[in-house]
Design an enzyme around this catalytic site. Sequence first.
Site, PDB file in Angstrom:
ATOM      1  N   LYS A   1       1.064   4.140  -2.822  1.00 39.38           N
ATOM      2  CA  LYS A   1       0.713   5.528  -2.483  1.00 39.38           C
ATOM      3  C   LYS A   1       1.889   6.475  -2.714  1.00 39.38           C
ATOM      4  CE  LYS A   1      -3.600   4.908  -1.389  1.00 39.38           C
ATOM      5  NZ  LYS A   1      -4.655   5.498  -2.241  1.00 39.38           N
TER       6      LYS A   1
ATOM      7  N   TYR B   1       0.831  -1.211   0.000  1.00 42.18           N
ATOM      8  CA  TYR B   1       0.000   0.000   0.000  1.00 42.18           C
ATOM      9  C   TYR B   1       0.868   1.264   0.000  1.00 42.18           C
ATOM     10  CZ  TYR B   1      -3.768   3.117   1.701  1.00 42.18           C
ATOM     11  OH  TYR B   1      -4.682   4.121   1.861  1.00 42.18           O
TER      12      TYR B   1
HETATM   13  P1  NAP Z   1     -13.372   2.558   1.362  1.00 43.38           P
HETATM   14  O1  NAP Z   1     -14.331   3.106   2.349  1.00 43.38           O
HETATM   15  O2  NAP Z   1     -12.907   1.141   1.493  1.00 43.38           O
HETATM   16  O3  NAP Z   1     -13.965   2.803  -0.117  1.00 43.38           O
HETATM   17  C1  NAP Z   1     -13.213   2.410  -1.224  1.00 43.38           C
HETATM   18  C2  NAP Z   1     -13.953   2.769  -2.479  1.00 43.38           C
HETATM   19  O4  NAP Z   1     -13.119   2.379  -3.588  1.00 43.38           O
HETATM   20  C3  NAP Z   1     -15.263   2.008  -2.640  1.00 43.38           C
HETATM   21  O5  NAP Z   1     -16.204   2.863  -3.245  1.00 43.38           O
HETATM   22  C4  NAP Z   1     -14.887   0.868  -3.590  1.00 43.38           C
HETATM   23  O6  NAP Z   1     -15.967   0.406  -4.407  1.00 43.38           O
HETATM   24  C5  NAP Z   1     -13.869   1.560  -4.473  1.00 43.38           C
HETATM   25  N1  NAP Z   1     -12.989   0.619  -5.166  1.00 43.38           N
HETATM   26  C6  NAP Z   1     -12.182  -0.333  -4.633  1.00 43.38           C
HETATM   27  N2  NAP Z   1     -11.543  -1.000  -5.609  1.00 43.38           N
HETATM   28  C7  NAP Z   1     -11.977  -0.469  -6.791  1.00 43.38           C
HETATM   29  C8  NAP Z   1     -11.707  -0.730  -8.154  1.00 43.38           C
HETATM   30  N3  NAP Z   1     -10.844  -1.681  -8.521  1.00 43.38           N
HETATM   31  N4  NAP Z   1     -12.345   0.001  -9.090  1.00 43.38           N
HETATM   32  C9  NAP Z   1     -13.216   0.989  -8.740  1.00 43.38           C
HETATM   33  N5  NAP Z   1     -13.508   1.283  -7.469  1.00 43.38           N
HETATM   34  C10 NAP Z   1     -12.902   0.562  -6.505  1.00 43.38           C
HETATM   35  O7  NAP Z   1     -12.018   3.438   1.347  1.00 43.38           O
HETATM   36  P2  NAP Z   1     -11.720   4.924   1.861  1.00 43.38           P
HETATM   37  O8  NAP Z   1     -11.212   4.825   3.233  1.00 43.38           O
HETATM   38  O9  NAP Z   1     -12.861   5.812   1.552  1.00 43.38           O
HETATM   39  O10 NAP Z   1     -10.463   5.279   0.939  1.00 43.38           O
HETATM   40  C11 NAP Z   1     -10.588   6.057  -0.240  1.00 43.38           C
HETATM   41  C12 NAP Z   1      -9.184   6.396  -0.726  1.00 43.38           C
HETATM   42  O11 NAP Z   1      -8.494   7.122   0.291  1.00 43.38           O
HETATM   43  C13 NAP Z   1      -8.332   5.179  -1.036  1.00 43.38           C
HETATM   44  O12 NAP Z   1      -7.490   5.436  -2.134  1.00 43.38           O
HETATM   45  C14 NAP Z   1      -7.500   5.027   0.229  1.00 43.38           C
HETATM   46  O13 NAP Z   1      -6.298   4.343  -0.022  1.00 43.38           O
HETATM   47  C15 NAP Z   1      -7.270   6.482   0.581  1.00 43.38           C
HETATM   48  N6  NAP Z   1      -6.917   6.713   1.966  1.00 43.38           N
HETATM   49  C16 NAP Z   1      -7.759   6.360   2.981  1.00 43.38           C
HETATM   50  C17 NAP Z   1      -7.394   6.607   4.292  1.00 43.38           C
HETATM   51  C18 NAP Z   1      -8.269   6.250   5.456  1.00 43.38           C
HETATM   52  O14 NAP Z   1      -7.826   6.401   6.606  1.00 43.38           O
HETATM   53  N7  NAP Z   1      -9.503   5.799   5.249  1.00 43.38           N
HETATM   54  C19 NAP Z   1      -6.156   7.191   4.565  1.00 43.38           C
HETATM   55  C20 NAP Z   1      -5.323   7.539   3.517  1.00 43.38           C
HETATM   56  C21 NAP Z   1      -5.717   7.304   2.226  1.00 43.38           C
HETATM   57  P3  NAP Z   1     -17.087  -0.631  -3.812  1.00 43.38           P
HETATM   58  O15 NAP Z   1     -17.883   0.177  -2.825  1.00 43.38           O
HETATM   59  O16 NAP Z   1     -17.853  -1.029  -5.012  1.00 43.38           O
HETATM   60  O17 NAP Z   1     -16.308  -1.733  -3.168  1.00 43.38           O
END
Ligand code: NAP
Length: 247
Positions: A159, A155
């Site tokens: 990133k 990851y």
């Molecule tokens: P999340 O709640 O798990 O949601 C992930 C989203 O990505 C869902 O809508 C999922 O679709 C979609 N997705 C996953 N694989 C995909 C693919 N192959 N094609 C199209 N869509 C896909 O994640 P989140 O926490 O909101 O994270 C969003 C972004 O922020 C990510 O890039 C993550 O790495 C980054 N981020 C998050 C955090 C954190 O603390 N949460 C911190 C730093 C960075 P489905 O709903 O259909 O599964």
Amino acid sequence: MMLKDSVAIVTGSGRGIGRAIALELAAAGVKVVVNYAGRSDKAEETLELIRGAGGEGVVVQADVSQQTDVDRLVRTTLEQFGRIDILVNNAGITRDTLLLRMKEDDWDAVMATNLKGVFLCTKAVSKGMLKQRSGVIVNISSVVGLSGNAGQANYAAAKAGIIGFTKSIAKEFASRGIRVNAVAPGYISTDMTGTLSEGTQNDILRAIPLGRIGNPDDIAKVVRFLVSPEASYITGQTLSVDGGMEM
Ligand code: NAP
């Protein structure tokens, strides 16, 4: 470029941070393509929230790691709205484990969605943006891409890769009126982080100078700023939105 009546694709906007970004942009008058991978129920919910608030959007299923899906995502957007002004590369997954236990598939899956997906989507929208000589791209990286994290080598590598990709494309596209930036969220409360144990969550909380866990809106507001005319002199940057976690 004014936000009102512009068109955005937000990948992975059925849930979590992506949903908050989709709602924030829609509230600013942007027509939003809500993309998801498998959870159509969540994506439809996002669209209902957009419409309920008087906004406009459509839902398009597409796996961002698949070229044919990404082509269809872009084609459908153009058929529906005629142009693409904003791309937010937000879709992401985790397959956390220590390196010695990490399987090749754990590495490949994270790279495919989190890094190749950014490449495919950016390339697919760039043709139209270059032609119209305007556009804004925001890539969602992570604090972990800046600082590294035990148990997240795949990851963190993806990133960190996003940051190098962002700077390279910002340089390629700057003269054509296209800005490219990244946002590096810290610890944000979503499904992705909800699976961590209470102990781990408390450890993380102690590492956040501002003393609270972030919420998806914290990220969405910064993305809205970065895609707005107020940020018209900002490109190639990675903006940490992490309560001070990385400093
Ligand atoms: P999340 O709640 O798990 O949601 C992930 C989203 O990505 C869902 O809508 C999922 O679709 C979609 N997705 C996953 N694989 C995909 C693919 N192959 N094609 C199209 N869509 C896909 O994640 P989140 O926490 O909101 O994270 C969003 C972004 O922020 C990510 O890039 C993550 O790495 C980054 N981020 C998050 C955090 C954190 O603390 N949460 C911190 C730093 C960075 P489905 O709903 O259909 O599964």
